[in-house]
Design a protein around this motif. Structure first.
Motif, PDB file in Angstrom:
ATOM      1  N   HIS A 179       4.891 -24.126   3.095  1.00  0.00           N
ATOM      2  CA  HIS A 179       5.474 -25.090   2.149  1.00  0.00           C
ATOM      3  C   HIS A 179       6.963 -25.313   2.382  1.00  0.00           C
ATOM      4  CE1 HIS A 179       1.839 -25.323  -0.345  1.00  0.00           C
ATOM      5  NE2 HIS A 179       1.692 -24.049  -0.061  1.00  0.00           N
ATOM      6  N   ASN A 218       7.371 -29.090  -3.200  1.00  0.00           N
ATOM      7  CA  ASN A 218       6.988 -27.961  -2.336  1.00  0.00           C
ATOM      8  C   ASN A 218       7.039 -26.642  -3.103  1.00  0.00           C
ATOM      9  OD1 ASN A 218       7.121 -29.947  -0.480  1.00  0.00           O
ATOM     10  ND2 ASN A 218       8.263 -28.750   1.039  1.00  0.00           N
ATOM     11  N   ALA A 241       4.072 -24.124  -3.788  1.00  0.00           N
ATOM     12  CA  ALA A 241       4.148 -22.731  -3.331  1.00  0.00           C
ATOM     13  C   ALA A 241       3.897 -21.769  -4.495  1.00  0.00           C
ATOM     14  CB  ALA A 241       5.517 -22.467  -2.700  1.00  0.00           C
TER      15      ALA A 241
END
Ligand SMILES: Cc1cc2nc3c(=O)[nH]c(=O)nc-3n(C[C@H](O)[C@H](O)[C@H](O)COP(=O)(O)OP(=O)(O)OC[C@H]3O[C@@H](n4cnc5c(N)ncnc54)[C@H](O)[C@@H]3O)c2cc1C
Length: 456
Positions: A362, A392, A396
């Protein structure tokens, strides 16, 4: 806005110091340490159980949402008034009513600051072990409502292990008493446990009987430096398997070491990529042998060096560094998002390997530290580039929680579910059990006035 009649009824027994609705007061009580926020219509500061009871009765009658609040250090939005209404601040319930030395217990009000109770009992040779890193600010009520953990959990357990009895005001205003000062007590259901960790959704805790233990005679702190975090993590189950019982086993990854290096005041070998910070306590005569065994296990697992804090000041310095980690990470990035997960201790190396993979996938920086001795890892995530929250990072975080579940772990270890994880509670709890919890909530709080939108 509160219904006018409800406001009028509240002002019959609360004066202007106890009932506040200025914009300043409402903003002050709109958020907690999760950084979530929502404006209450009013804040009340009851002083007596009878006040708590009457306030809840009025809220129940007029269907006004009400949120109990300790110090607001919660990290999952538990004290945030998500549906507006009233915040009930319990800061005036701040008396240590009794320290019963002969019976190893204390009777306290919920607004007592955790560290103040610890100091008071330690002054007379007793010990209250639960030690959340926030203990200089957090309250006993908030600790019980969150079932707070801390660093000493590996040897001493968490808050639930110290709650012997409670006084609780239910959402309809009724007051109940659970448990007693007796170590053995099987009279009726164990209702105390129902309220421990209930995050202010089932009742307002107005008094607690807490178990105390004798204060350990001596304590020593040591640090083991490792070239790799997975190696450090592998040493942990071995320490426990060998029957060594450190009070704490905290781990720092390399980012956390960098963030606190100066504060720690110790020369750290340059090849260090991970560190275990450990305390042992007990009889002074037994500590050197325990330290030697810990030293040997760490060295056999590839530790670069093991150092001992020379005196109490050095010990304090090290633990202060650990407690400041949350803030210290801001020297690396100004905005982190945080997760609090638990995995079975033997799966910590797998979880750490997963952080690396998730970070790569990520393009996110993942920093981890935490209570290695009990499998509780605090994970901080930030975008590798730029300082703003990104999709992202959200992805994550999601992947970290999914991986914890895949490793038979939990999505919340000690910071609760609150408002921020309620949509994910089903990742750990099956449908039937969730229905049982919802039925319990409906039974105790049919109008869902108490801390609505939290946990479930
Ligand atoms: C820097 C930092 C470090 C932290 N470290 C740790 C740690 O090591 N371990 C850990 O477990 N937590 C930790 N926390 C989280 C937090 O401090 C704990 O959850 C703590 O127990 C919250 O206490 P509080 O008094 O601030 O409660 P609040 O945040 O005010 O409230 C928390 C929850 O408890 C409920 N509540 C509060 N009082 C009562 C009451 N009398 N009756 C019923 N419900 C009530 C509230 O409604 C809310 O749902 C940390 C937080 C920070 C900011």
């Amino acid at each position: 806005m509160l219904p006018q009649k409800a406001r009028q009824l509240l002002l019959e027994f609360l004066d202007e110091k106890d009932y506040r609705s200025s914009i300043e007061d409402r903003i002050t009580y709109s958020y907690d340490a999760s950084r979530e926020s929502c404006m209450p219509d009013a804040v009340v500061f009851p002083k007596k159980v009878a006040h708590v009871s009457r306030i809840l009765e009025i809220c129940n009658t007029y269907r006004i949402p009400i949120v109990p609040r300790g110090a607001g250090t919660g990290l999952t939005g538990g004290a945030v008034p998500l549906s507006n209404g009233i915040v009930m601040a319990l800061k005036r319930f701040d008396r240590i009513i009794e320290i019963d030395k002969e019976n190893f217990c204390a009777v306290v009000e919920p607004g007592v600051i955790t560290a103040d109770l610890q100091t008071a009992v330690e002054n007379i040779g007793l010990f209250y072990p639960p030690d959340p890193a926030s203990m200089d600010a957090s309250t006993i009520g908030g600790n019980i409502a969150e079932n707070a953990g801390g660093m000493r959990a590996v040897k001493y357990g968490v808050t639930k292990d110290y709650v012997m009895g409670l006084e609780v005001v239910l959402p309809n205003g009724e007051t109940i008493h659970t448990g007693s000062k007796c170590v053995k007590d099987v009279v009726g259901y164990d209702i105390s446990r129902l309220f421990v960790g209930s995050e202010g959704t089932l009742g307002v805790i107005t008094k607690a009987i807490l178990k105390l233990v004798p204060k350990p005679e001596a304590k020593q702190t040591l640090m083991a430096f490792f070239p790799d975090i997975a190696i450090a993590a592998k040493a942990v189950p071995d320490i426990l398997l060998k029957g060594i019982a450190p009070t704490t086993i905290e781990f720092f990854d390399r980012y956390c070491i960098d963030a606190t290096r100066e504060m720690m005041g110790f020369p750290i070998p340059t090849e260090t990529r991970a560190m275990l910070l450990m305390d042992v306590d007990g009889r002074a005569s037994e500590i050197p042998a325990t330290i030697k065994r810990l030293h040997d296990v760490c060295i056999s697992h590839g530790a670069l060096a093991v150092e001992i804090a020379v005196d109490a000041a050095a010990q304090d310095q090290l633990w202060r560094s650990r407690r400041s980690l949350h803030g210290a990470l801001n020297t690396i990035r100004p905005c982190w998002e945080e997760e609090d997960i638990a995995v079975p201790i033997a799966r910590i190396p797998d979880m750490i390997r997963a952080f690396n993979a998730i970070g790569e996938d990520h393009n996110v920086l993942i920093v981890s530290f935490g209570h290695a001795g009990d499998g509780n890892i605090h994970v901080s995530l930030a975008a590798k580039h730029g300082n703003t929250p990104s999709k992202n990072v959200t992805a994550a975080r999601h992947a970290v929680l999914k991986e914890a579940v895949a490793l038979e772990g939990r999505i919340a270890a000690e910071h609760g579910i609150g408002m921020v994880k309620r949509n994910k509670i089903g990742w750990n709890i099956d449908h039937g059990t969730l229905s049982f919890m919802k039925n319990l909530k409906d039974l105790l709080d049919p109008h869902h006035i108490l801390n609505p939108g939290k946990v479930l």
